[in-house]
Design a protein around this motif. Structure first.
Motif, PDB file in Angstrom:
ATOM      1  N   UNK A  80     -75.226 -63.900  -0.564  1.00 42.01           N
ATOM      2  CA  UNK A  80     -74.443 -63.146   0.411  1.00 42.01           C
ATOM      3  C   UNK A  80     -73.792 -64.100   1.394  1.00 42.01           C
ATOM      4  N   UNK A  81     -72.723 -63.619   2.022  1.00 37.38           N
ATOM      5  CA  UNK A  81     -72.034 -64.373   3.061  1.00 37.38           C
ATOM      6  C   UNK A  81     -72.545 -63.885   4.408  1.00 37.38           C
ATOM      7  N   UNK A  82     -73.106 -64.815   5.200  1.00 39.42           N
ATOM      8  CA  UNK A  82     -73.664 -64.470   6.507  1.00 39.42           C
ATOM      9  C   UNK A  82     -72.572 -64.374   7.551  1.00 39.42           C
ATOM     10  N   UNK A  83     -71.643 -65.321   7.555  1.00 43.53           N
ATOM     11  CA  UNK A  83     -70.570 -65.341   8.544  1.00 43.53           C
ATOM     12  C   UNK A  83     -69.846 -66.667   8.501  1.00 43.53           C
ATOM     13  N   UNK A  84     -68.846 -66.798   9.339  1.00 40.43           N
ATOM     14  CA  UNK A  84     -68.054 -68.025   9.366  1.00 40.43           C
ATOM     15  C   UNK A  84     -68.624 -69.018  10.359  1.00 40.43           C
ATOM     16  N   UNK A  85     -68.619 -70.301   9.994  1.00 39.93           N
ATOM     17  CA  UNK A  85     -69.081 -71.346  10.894  1.00 39.93           C
ATOM     18  C   UNK A  85     -68.058 -71.639  11.985  1.00 39.93           C
ATOM     19  N   UNK A  86     -66.908 -70.965  11.923  1.00 34.58           N
ATOM     20  CA  UNK A  86     -65.893 -71.157  12.950  1.00 34.58           C
ATOM     21  C   UNK A  86     -66.132 -70.262  14.168  1.00 34.58           C
ATOM     22  N   UNK A  87     -67.097 -69.353  14.077  1.00 35.40           N
ATOM     23  CA  UNK A  87     -67.353 -68.436  15.186  1.00 35.40           C
ATOM     24  C   UNK A  87     -68.087 -69.159  16.306  1.00 35.40           C
ATOM     25  N   UNK A  88     -68.002 -68.583  17.511  1.00 34.36           N
ATOM     26  CA  UNK A  88     -68.622 -69.196  18.675  1.00 34.36           C
ATOM     27  C   UNK A  88     -70.142 -69.194  18.579  1.00 34.36           C
ATOM     28  N   UNK A  89     -70.688 -68.247  17.830  1.00 36.77           N
ATOM     29  CA  UNK A  89     -72.145 -68.122  17.756  1.00 36.77           C
ATOM     30  C   UNK A  89     -72.706 -68.659  16.450  1.00 36.77           C
ATOM     31  N   UNK A  90     -71.973 -69.535  15.807  1.00 36.74           N
ATOM     32  CA  UNK A  90     -72.385 -70.019  14.489  1.00 36.74           C
ATOM     33  C   UNK A  90     -73.731 -70.738  14.540  1.00 36.74           C
ATOM     34  N   UNK A  91     -73.961 -71.567  15.571  1.00 37.76           N
ATOM     35  CA  UNK A  91     -75.178 -72.376  15.621  1.00 37.76           C
ATOM     36  C   UNK A  91     -76.419 -71.501  15.752  1.00 37.76           C
ATOM     37  N   UNK A  92     -76.377 -70.519  16.664  1.00 34.27           N
ATOM     38  CA  UNK A  92     -77.547 -69.649  16.793  1.00 34.27           C
ATOM     39  C   UNK A  92     -77.682 -68.726  15.579  1.00 34.27           C
ATOM     40  N   UNK A  93     -76.574 -68.419  14.906  1.00 34.39           N
ATOM     41  CA  UNK A  93     -76.641 -67.611  13.687  1.00 34.39           C
ATOM     42  C   UNK A  93     -77.449 -68.324  12.615  1.00 34.39           C
ATOM     43  N   UNK A  94     -77.286 -69.643  12.522  1.00 33.83           N
ATOM     44  CA  UNK A  94     -78.085 -70.419  11.565  1.00 33.83           C
ATOM     45  C   UNK A  94     -79.566 -70.233  11.847  1.00 33.83           C
ATOM     46  N   UNK A  95     -79.956 -70.353  13.107  1.00 32.41           N
ATOM     47  CA  UNK A  95     -81.371 -70.228  13.469  1.00 32.41           C
ATOM     48  C   UNK A  95     -81.896 -68.829  13.175  1.00 32.41           C
TER      49      UNK A  95
END
Length: 755
Positions: A214-229
């Motif tokens: 699945x695709x979680x989201x784009x790494x270009x978003x402002x919240x990409x780093x916390x999304x990884x966690x």
């Protein structure tokens, strides 16, 4: 495809369609013997049934073996599943582990049903042994038999597309591999997407393979780093629709069965940017002539138990989350905003339900008595820590004079009393400043700072501790089961390691049986202001046990308290909500108390919220590491002031005080000679020169590599090795000869311990 040679005619009821229909309708009883018995096949006719089953399997119409056949996409009656998500109603959904989509078809998802008080509890990201059943409506569901030790079969990474299809997935964790994605396995992922993948078989050559789930989201978003966690640690962060709807249906509490305390000038004191306010305080002189110099301190806490009832969707979601999680760019709350930021937030000038405790302090600072009340309150002022401190100090501020005179002055007077009691108690007094990250509009690091520690912070903290103790004491007195916040004394093994280390500094340590926090405080005071202050604080911190939630009272060693329970933050901690419910039940305060089923599950609940707390701490730490690594990517080759924060046989962990993050120096890069690891002395020592590096040393390092997605930084030592204290070197030689065996140590924890 070639057909098998046909034998004698079978009964007309024995057709491919009949076999397929039986397998579809009886997934739990579809062995070769079951099929033969149901259709009425006997003797030599079984050979022809075997031929039909073989043809169907070869065509891909069924899967399995002689003991159990299924239609493709069917689940075995008992198997290993991984909980991978939730449906729109918030129910858990699980998928079979090791499912072969090429052979069996699309990976099935089945609802997981868990009943309060029955069977083990499981959450997203966990693997379970489950029985797949069918309900009266013909719907399949999985019932948990047991929760397996977590072994992640799904990983996340950043997809990098290749021209022509396929690509590779970059790791987002330090120990994760890079994977190749074959054309057709992208599942719609585009370059730069954060994706979930399932690793495939390892290859002899080249990158291991994987397929995108699945695709979680784009790494270009402002919240990409916390999304990884969030995804790396399987933290629930999207409220199901039914939970939000239940929260929206909640209405304001009424005065029914509550005491009216709206005239009492309770105030909230919180960070300036706080969105929810779950505690308010008040203090006044005790008019009782038998208590000269005494005061009455009132702590009121938002009555979350009124809104979040046992068995509700809100309750199930809160337990699943366990606590709120705090990232530099966002907060993942335990409860929806309708509850946390609205109905339960003690807003200024607004009626709000609360549980309050009135505590009588003696002139010596000791708590003499306490009593809990279920009330309706109205906050008379919303104050930030800085504003409250400025008002008390007489510095320029915007706090009304009446609040300063009538509310803050008595609070500080009561705090002075409470400090007397605290000083007599002597809790563990570690000095470990916590750094905060401030982000810009793009979600990048703007600055790293250490918040000033004010008396206003200490005042609130001390009153909250008093209230937590009162809650535990009230519940014990009522013989009511509860969840304690427990902190065990250091283990004998950790104490022996600490004793070995302190011996290198010629500092004695009392025997384990008589050890109290005051002994550690004495050691910390000996080194305060000296070159070993940071070093000793770090080593003493590592010697401590980890605080946990448990229905068994083992006391709180760090706070030097015989009993302690979290009561003061039910908006952000499930443990506090349980304690609120227990108080409601034990003291007969009305609705929303602890149910009998909740009591039976206290041990499982305590384990679940302890895991959730550790999960949150790891996610918060990883996010800071990734943000700082990203911030310093453009500074490869620059030198930084650092402090050695960890010593292992593999190398040195160094902390950057200016950034609150750390990196690693491989031991092979320290110099031309061989360095030995001295576990007792927390040092590495050169074999020829006898010079080395020690935990706590201030050094200069050069950044060699930064991997933002993994939060990893590698440094090169710039400072020369130094002559270590004679006690360290001699102790090292006496214990290990030339260097001794090299043993593993853990990477150090950072930041202030949560009590």
């Amino acid at each position: 495809m070639a057909k098998r040679a046909k034998g004698p005619d079978l009964p007309t009821r024995v057709t491919r369609e009949a076999v397929l229909r039986f397998i579809a309708e009886n997934p739990d009883q579809a062995s070769k013997r079951d099929i033969a018995k149901a259709i009425g096949i006997k003797g030599s006719e079984r050979i022809h049934l075997k031929d039909i089953l073989g043809d169907l399997a070869a065509e891909g119409a069924i899967a399995g073996n002689r003991r159990s056949f299924q239609r493709p996409g069917a689940l075995p009656d008992v198997g290993v599943l991984e909980i991978r998500g939730r449906d729109e109603d918030g129910g858990l959904l699980a998928e079979p582990v090791g499912w072969d989509e090429a052979r069996l078809g699309e990976r099935p998802r089945v609802p997981v049903r868990q009943e309060s008080g029955r069977g083990p509890a499981a959450g997203i990201g966990e693997r379970i042994v489950a029985k797949v059943e069918t309900d009266e409506a013909g719907e399949r569901f999985a019932r948990v038999i047991r929760v397996l030790e977590k072994r992640r079969t799904v990983e996340i990474g950043v997809f990098r597309a290749r021209p022509g299809g396929g690509g590779r997935v970059e790791p987002v964790e330090r120990k994760q591999l890079e994977y190749a994605i074959a054309p057709g396995d992208e599942k719609g992922a585009t370059d730069g997407d954060l994706v979930e993948i399932e690793p495939g078989a390892r290859q002899r050559f080249g990158l291991p393979s994987a397929s995108v789930l699945s695709v979680v989201g784009s790494m270009k978003s402002e919240r990409a780093i916390s999304t990884i966690a969030l995804h790396a640690h399987s933290i629930p962060h999207v409220f199901p629709k039914v939970v939000l709807e239940e929260a929206e249906r909640a209405g304001p509490a009424t005065l029914d069965a509550r005491e009216d305390w709206r005239a009492l000038p309770l105030v909230t004191i919180d960070p300036a940017d706080a969105k929810d306010h779950d505690d308010a305080v008040h203090a006044a002189d005790d008019p009782d002539p038998a208590n000269p110099g005494g005061m009455i301190v009132t702590v009121a806490i938002a009555d979350v138990s009124w809104y979040v009832r046992p068995g509700s969707r809100l309750d199930a979601e809160a337990l699943l989350r366990g606590n709120s999680v705090y990232f530099p760019d966002r907060v993942v709350p335990m409860l929806p905003e309708r509850i946390s930021n609205d109905l339960c937030s003690l807003r200024e000038g607004v009626d709000r339900p609360a549980l309050a405790v009135r505590m009588v302090l003696g002139g010596d600072g000791q708590k003499r008595s306490h009593r809990f009340h279920r009330i309706m309150m109205r906050s008379h002022a919303k104050l930030a820590y800085e504003a409250a401190q400025a008002a008390h100090d007489g510095a320029p501020n915007e706090v009304p004079e009446a609040i300063t005179r009538d509310v803050l002055a008595p609070l500080w007077k009561a705090y002075a009393l409470a400090r007397r009691g605290r000083d007599k108690r002597q809790p563990l007094d570690l000095d470990l400043p916590e750094r905060k990250i401030r982000l810009d509009e793009m979600g990048r690091v703007a600055s790293v700072y250490v918040p000033e520690r004010l008396d206003a912070h200490r005042l609130i903290e001390e009153f909250m501790i008093l209230a937590n103790v009162a809650a535990a004491e009230a519940l014990e007195a009522a013989r009511q089961a509860l969840i304690y916040r427990a902190h065990d004394a250091p283990s004998l093994a950790k104490l022996e390691a600490l004793r070995d280390f302190l011996r290198t500094l010629e500092i004695p340590l009392a025997q384990a049986g008589s050890l109290r926090p005051s002994h550690f405080n004495g050691i910390l005071s000996l080194v305060r202001g000296g070159e070993h202050e940071n070093l000793v604080n770090e080593v003493v911190l590592r010697s401590q046990s980890q605080a946990i939630y448990t229905p068994e009272n083992i006391g709180h060693f760090g706070l030097n308290l015989a009993r302690y329970a979290h009561f003061t933050s039910p908006i952000r901690r499930y443990a506090d909500l349980v304690v609120h419910r227990a108080l409601v039940t034990a003291l007969g305060l009305g609705e929303g108390g602890l149910s009998a089923e909740d009591e039976e599950r206290l041990e499982a609940t305590a384990e679940a919220i302890s895991r959730a707390e550790r999960r949150a701490m790891a996610a918060e730490r990883d996010t800071v590491d990734r943000l700082i690594a990203h911030h310093l990517t453009d500074r490869i080759g620059d030198a930084f002031d650092a402090r050695i924060a960890g010593v292992t046989k593999a190398g040195l962990f160094v902390a950057l005080p200016a950034y609150g993050a750390d990196g690693f120096i491989p031991i092979s890069t320290l110099g031309a000679e061989y360095f030995h690891y001295d576990e007792a002395g927390h040092a590495v020592i050169g074999e020829r020169s006898g010079l080395g590096y020690r935990l706590g040393d201030r050094v200069e390092v050069k950044l060699k590599e930064a991997i933002p997605l993994a939060g990893s930084m590698v440094f090169e030592m710039q400072s020369e090795a130094r002559k270590l204290p004679a006690s360290t070197a001699s102790f090292h030689k006496s214990r290990t000869g030339k260097g001794g065996r090299l043993r593993r140590t853990d990477k150090p924890a950072r930041g202030r311990r949560r009590h």
